[in-house]
Each structure stands twice: as C-alpha cells, then as structure tokens.
Motif scaffolding. Sequence first.
Motif, mmCIF file in Angstrom:
data_model
loop_
_atom_site.group_PDB
_atom_site.id
_atom_site.type_symbol
_atom_site.label_atom_id
_atom_site.label_comp_id
_atom_site.label_asym_id
_atom_site.label_seq_id
_atom_site.Cartn_x
_atom_site.Cartn_y
_atom_site.Cartn_z
ATOM 1 N N ARG A 163 0.843 -1.187 0.000
ATOM 2 C CA ARG A 163 0.000 0.000 0.000
ATOM 3 C C ARG A 163 0.881 1.240 0.000
ATOM 4 N NH1 ARG A 163 -4.250 -1.975 4.735
ATOM 5 N NH2 ARG A 163 -5.191 -3.695 3.527
ATOM 6 N N PRO A 164 0.448 2.321 -0.639
ATOM 7 C CA PRO A 164 1.304 3.511 -0.755
ATOM 8 C C PRO A 164 1.803 4.041 0.586
ATOM 9 C CG PRO A 164 -0.560 3.678 -2.240
ATOM 10 C CD PRO A 164 -0.804 2.462 -1.411
ATOM 11 N N ALA A 165 0.958 4.042 1.609
ATOM 12 C CA ALA A 165 1.394 4.554 2.908
ATOM 13 C C ALA A 165 2.493 3.683 3.498
ATOM 14 C CB ALA A 165 0.194 4.617 3.860
ATOM 15 N N ALA A 166 2.337 2.360 3.396
ATOM 16 C CA ALA A 166 3.353 1.460 3.937
ATOM 17 C C ALA A 166 4.664 1.586 3.168
ATOM 18 C CB ALA A 166 2.847 0.021 3.894
ATOM 19 N N VAL A 167 4.590 1.722 1.844
ATOM 20 C CA VAL A 167 5.804 1.857 1.035
ATOM 21 C C VAL A 167 6.539 3.144 1.394
ATOM 22 C CG1 VAL A 167 6.667 2.139 -1.317
ATOM 23 C CG2 VAL A 167 4.896 0.449 -0.838
ATOM 24 N N THR A 168 5.799 4.240 1.531
ATOM 25 C CA THR A 168 6.426 5.522 1.856
ATOM 26 C C THR A 168 7.094 5.468 3.224
ATOM 27 O OG1 THR A 168 4.751 6.667 0.531
ATOM 28 C CG2 THR A 168 6.008 7.981 2.109
ATOM 29 N N ALA A 169 6.415 4.926 4.216
ATOM 30 C CA ALA A 169 6.994 4.851 5.557
ATOM 31 C C ALA A 169 8.240 3.966 5.586
ATOM 32 C CB ALA A 169 5.948 4.327 6.544
ATOM 33 N N LEU A 172 11.253 5.770 3.698
ATOM 34 C CA LEU A 172 11.795 6.885 4.467
ATOM 35 C C LEU A 172 12.578 6.378 5.681
ATOM 36 C CD1 LEU A 172 8.880 9.506 4.382
ATOM 37 C CD2 LEU A 172 11.069 9.585 3.174
ATOM 38 N N SER A 173 12.085 5.351 6.345
ATOM 39 C CA SER A 173 12.790 4.804 7.499
ATOM 40 C C SER A 173 14.139 4.219 7.095
ATOM 41 C CB SER A 173 11.934 3.731 8.176
ATOM 42 O OG SER A 173 10.695 4.253 8.605
ATOM 43 N N VAL A 174 14.171 3.516 5.987
ATOM 44 C CA VAL A 174 15.445 2.948 5.520
ATOM 45 C C VAL A 174 16.423 4.056 5.160
ATOM 46 C CG1 VAL A 174 16.501 1.607 3.667
ATOM 47 C CG2 VAL A 174 14.460 0.763 4.781
ATOM 48 N N ALA A 175 15.932 5.122 4.531
ATOM 49 C CA ALA A 175 16.818 6.230 4.174
ATOM 50 C C ALA A 175 17.454 6.854 5.412
ATOM 51 C CB ALA A 175 16.038 7.280 3.380
ATOM 52 N N VAL A 176 16.666 7.077 6.471
ATOM 53 C CA VAL A 176 17.202 7.665 7.705
ATOM 54 C C VAL A 176 18.204 6.723 8.367
ATOM 55 C CG1 VAL A 176 16.577 8.439 10.022
ATOM 56 C CG2 VAL A 176 15.169 9.119 8.068
ATOM 57 N N LEU A 177 17.864 5.450 8.457
ATOM 58 C CA LEU A 177 18.762 4.492 9.109
ATOM 59 C C LEU A 177 20.034 4.265 8.288
ATOM 60 C CD1 LEU A 177 16.105 1.920 10.360
ATOM 61 C CD2 LEU A 177 17.464 3.485 11.753
ATOM 62 N N ASP A 178 19.937 4.290 6.980
ATOM 63 C CA ASP A 178 21.140 4.167 6.152
ATOM 64 C C ASP A 178 22.063 5.365 6.337
ATOM 65 O OD1 ASP A 178 20.569 1.717 5.140
ATOM 66 O OD2 ASP A 178 19.849 2.417 3.196
ATOM 67 N N ALA A 179 21.481 6.552 6.445
ATOM 68 C CA ALA A 179 22.305 7.735 6.696
ATOM 69 C C ALA A 179 23.041 7.606 8.032
ATOM 70 C CB ALA A 179 21.425 8.992 6.681
ATOM 71 N N ILE A 267 13.090 -5.894 -4.601
ATOM 72 C CA ILE A 267 14.028 -4.918 -4.042
ATOM 73 C C ILE A 267 13.372 -4.154 -2.897
ATOM 74 C CG2 ILE A 267 15.387 -2.873 -4.601
ATOM 75 C CD1 ILE A 267 15.630 -3.953 -7.431
ATOM 76 N N TYR A 268 12.086 -3.858 -3.018
ATOM 77 C CA TYR A 268 11.376 -3.202 -1.919
ATOM 78 C C TYR A 268 11.357 -4.089 -0.677
ATOM 79 C CZ TYR A 268 7.311 -1.817 0.859
ATOM 80 O OH TYR A 268 6.472 -1.498 1.893
ATOM 81 N N PHE A 269 11.182 -5.380 -0.857
ATOM 82 C CA PHE A 269 11.198 -6.268 0.308
ATOM 83 C C PHE A 269 12.600 -6.427 0.879
ATOM 84 C CE2 PHE A 269 7.362 -9.037 1.334
ATOM 85 C CZ PHE A 269 6.478 -8.006 1.074
ATOM 86 N N ASN A 270 13.645 -6.192 0.080
ATOM 87 C CA ASN A 270 14.983 -6.094 0.655
ATOM 88 C C ASN A 270 15.055 -4.943 1.650
ATOM 89 O OD1 ASN A 270 16.429 -7.150 -2.423
ATOM 90 N ND2 ASN A 270 16.486 -8.258 -0.497
ATOM 91 N N ALA A 271 14.413 -3.828 1.308
ATOM 92 C CA ALA A 271 14.377 -2.695 2.239
ATOM 93 C C ALA A 271 13.604 -3.038 3.509
ATOM 94 C CB ALA A 271 13.757 -1.476 1.548
#
Length: 628
Positions: A163-169, A172-179, A267-271
């Motif tokens: 779902r779009p909300a789950a994908v966005t969350a 974004l969480s992976v981007a913050v944790l990767d940083a 690839i999304y499920f890798n995230a």
Amino acid sequence: MLPDAAPPPPPDPAPAAHPGPPADDTAVRTRVPLLAPGTELHGQYEGSGFTEARYLANRGDGQPVMLSRLLYLVASALDGVRDYERVSHHVSGRYGREVSTSNIAFLVERKLVPLGVAYLPEHGEAPPPVPKTDLLLALKGHKVLLPPRAVLAVADALSWLHRPAAVTAALLSVAVLDAWLFLVHGAMTPVLHTMEQPVLLLAVFALTVGSLLFHEFGHASACRYGGARPGCIGCGVYLIWPALYTDVTDIYRRGRGARLRTDTGGIYFNAVFVLGLFAGYFATGQEFLLAAVYLVHFEALEQLMPAVRLDGYYILGDLAGIPDLFGKVRPILSSMVPGRPLPREVRELKKSARVIVTAWVVTMVPLIVAELSYALWNLPRLVSTAVRSLTEQVRGTAEALREGALAQAALGTVGSLLLVLPMGGVVYLTFRIGGRLYRAGVQATAGRPAARLAVVGCVAAVAAALAGAWTYGMTPKTLPPKPPLAPALQPNVPRPQVHATAPARHRHRHHGPAASPTAVPGPPSGSPSARVPLPVPSSPSPRASTGSPRPSADASSAVPSARTSPSSTPSFPGGSATPSPSASPSEPVPTTSPRPTPPSGTPSPPTPGPSPTGLPTATATAPTAAGG
C-alpha cells in the motif's frame, strides 16, 4: 528474481507462405487438434511496445509464449471437441475476417505445434515433448520449493505492505537508518568485526539466504496486490550459481504499472528486511546484524543490473513493453547497418520502445564485448591466480577440519565454492558464447566460401595474437599474494610476510632481545609453512603480536620479521652488529663485547635477568654512589 524464460519472437500471423491442405479434404477437416497439456492462455499483453496487440500463453513447462491475435484466437478455440472446420467458423466470427479450414490447419500444424502450444493426437499417442528454448542467460534446472498454494497464502498475508502509505513509511525509514549507518556509525566496522568470527559469518550467511527468500515473497505479494495470482517459488541454476525465482507470469495480463510494481517488489522487500535487521540490532546490540544490512544492500544493487536476466532487466523490459530484450539485439544491430532494410522485428516496435531498446543495445553490447576482451587479455594471470588461491583455500580448509575447527572449516568450504563457481561460470559462458558465434558464422557464410575464409582468417589472426601475447609475457603478470580481506573465509592460508624498518623512536634501551609474553618466535625463513602467529586477545600491545625480536639501542635499524631464521646475526650490545673487518676469518667472532667500566658516579647499566618466558629481559639495579 523473476522467471527468466522470456517469450520468443511472435510468429507471422498470416499463412501466406503455405496454402495448406485443400479445403475439401475430409480427413483434414475432421481432424481435432488439442491444446498442449498444462498450457494456459493469459490474454492480451497490456502496455506492450508493439504496434499490434500481442497475447501471452504459458506452456506446460512454464515457458511464456507470445502470440499474435489470430494465433491466440485459434489456440483458444482448441477445446478437444472442435475439428478444423468448426474451429474455422469459431475463429472467423471473432476475428472479423474469413479464415478458411486450410488456413486453420496451417496455423495449428506450422505455428502452434512447433511452439509447444498445441498438438495433434494420432491413434491415442501422447503429445510430443515441447521444444526447448536455448536462451543464453536463462535459469536452468527449475525445482519447486514452495507450491502455488503456499505462496498464495503468504502473498495474501504480506500484500498490505505494498500500500502507498506502507511503502512511503518503509522507504523513508530505511533512508534515515542508512544515513546513520554509513555517515555516523560506519558500515565497514561491523563487517570487519564479523569477519574475525567464523560463527558470526555463518549467521550472516544464513541471514543473506533468508533475505533472498524474502525477496521472492516481495515479487509474489506485489503480484497478488496487482490482482494477479502468483505461482510457485523455486530454485534453479543461473550460469552455475544457485538462484531463486518466482512465477508471476499471470501479472502480464495486467497493466504496465502492476508489472513494474511486481518487478520492483523484490528490491522493496529487501528494504523491509533491512528494517528488521536494524530493529534486531537496536534490540540486541549485535554488530553482525549491521554486517548483514551491508550485504543486503549489495544484493539489491546487483538485482538492478540490466545486463543479465535479473530484476533490472525485467524493469527495463516492462518500461519498453518488450518481454524479451535479448531477442532484439540482432535486429537492432542489423538496423544500424547502412543500406540494409529495416528488419521486421524492428518495424513492429513502437517508436518509444525502439528508442529504449536501441539505447540498451548500444550500451550493453560494447560493455559485454569489452569485458570479454579484457578477460581474454588477462586470461593467464586469471587462471594462475585462481588455481593458486583455490589450492591454498582447499589446503587451509582441510587443515582446519583436521584441527577440529568446524566453524572455520565450514566457512572455508563456502570460500572454496565462491572461488569455484565463478571459474566454472566463466568456462560455461565461454563455451556457450563460442558455440553460438560458431553457429552464427556458419549460418551467415553459408554458400559464400570467400566470406567464410575471411572470417576464419580473422579468427585465426586474433587467436595467434593472443597466443603470442600470452607466450612472450606481453599480458599483465600474476600479482603476488596479499593478506586475505576476510581471514575467516580463508582458514590457515599463509599470510605474506612484510619486512619493515623500525623507527628509531620505537627502540628499547635494553641490550638483549626481549619478547613480550604473547610473542612467538617465527619459524626459519626456509620453512614453507611459516605463518604469522595470531595475536592473543589479552595482549596489551598490538606490536607484541608480530613475534619479532626488538633491537638494542646500538643495533642495526633493520627489524627481523617473524620469519627471521634463528641463525641470523645477533645484535652486539655496545657495538656494531657486524664483526670488525680486521678480525681474522679463522678466529671465532665473540658474541659479546667487554662491558666498559662506568665512571664514578654513573649508574651501572641494567643487566639481563630471567623473564617468565625464559628469554632475557632488562632489570634495573640500584645506582652506586660515588665513593660509597
């Protein structure tokens, strides 16, 4: 990874080349063709890059086949009851044009039967075997791991993650944790710490395999979210690497958006898997979980490469609306030759699809050719380095197994496979490409002896040039061995010795060589199995793990390494490390020099005393007062 059995080019829809059997032939009209067992008809290929509509069918062996509209109507009319004449009436009403019985017989016998979609039962015989496809970079040896029912149940449970909300969350969480991991904490430190512990490396390997399976559930759940029905999850051999795949052929009945969601679902499920690893690290503090995060990132990047049949290849194919990009390489290259007519396979493409496929061809083909040329030029050192590394790896793994180090032996086995599989893959791919080039050359020069002789001459010239370069050492030389980046993957492999020069500020003032409690003298320099002793964790000084004797204050600056022979020249307290030139060769060289008497009021130098290790060490004595 998506199913890599790409559809072959569509056959000609019109039977212009063969008139077929006469229409009044009763035996032909009453013949009843059948759809091949296991064949599924999926309908129109939505969002295709072809100027005319294309339809998809799935053979019993899982091979997708692309059909024209007329062929699809004929295949859909084969119900095991209609004969050629009744099939003709059925197809003509839906096609909008008259299709004679002879045309139907031609399309069935010359098009659908060779494709493995239909067959003609004669006297109760079994259907003939379906034709095998010979795709160059295709998955071989399919074996089902999870049946469609189990995959469907898991896909239903996980489809909400798309779902779009789950994908966005999640993103974004992976981007913050990767940083945080790459910019603040550091991603390489957990990897290096994990490499030192074979048991932790085994845990990371297990997590990586788990991420591969979770990746496939990403494709299946995205397929289910798009309204299609996923098939089985299985494993096969890609080149010679084991690989997983998911049957999502049913998604081709949906639009381009649903197909792209399915392509990127892995690839999304890798995230999503990375989020679980981060959660485990923050709950337990185990660094090996961050090492697994690092490796999963590389897995996702590898899947995006469009050069082979991985997720990136299918993403690009669905963007262009062409399932088989490799099938368009030859027509696109032929269309670039000036003065030659445009091939039919290129004419039937839309302009946008032609631009995408042409850009892919002109990018991938030079890269593949350059990579193969570079590999051929460096072939001698590639072979010698691979053989040397594999020999040391197998020897070290066997030694670890004899010593009872099971974790190191298991990782050594994994390291050996990591060496053997690429070598075997290169050999396999070389023979496959060589065979295809040979057949293409024979076919292209058929009936033209001059052209064939020119091709043979060019190949012979290139082979002679390469052989001369290999023989006379014109190609790059084999690199010397280096310390392994992951010692746990290469147990008991000798480490190259480095003879260093000690700076003067690190010298000690005692007169005898004093070893730390953890230093171990190295074997003689002629020993073939000399290895640097590993440091003891309790050692307070990292320099103590080298096992090198420390020089005296007046000795030469060259520090013997751990491979210094016991018969090397000893240091001379108070003098030079080499005997005087005036000494007679026949006279024995003294191993000590007379200690000068210190002047009055000068503290006496320290004298060596016994140490707990049995080696002499410096012990201080109380200064003697002048005149005392």
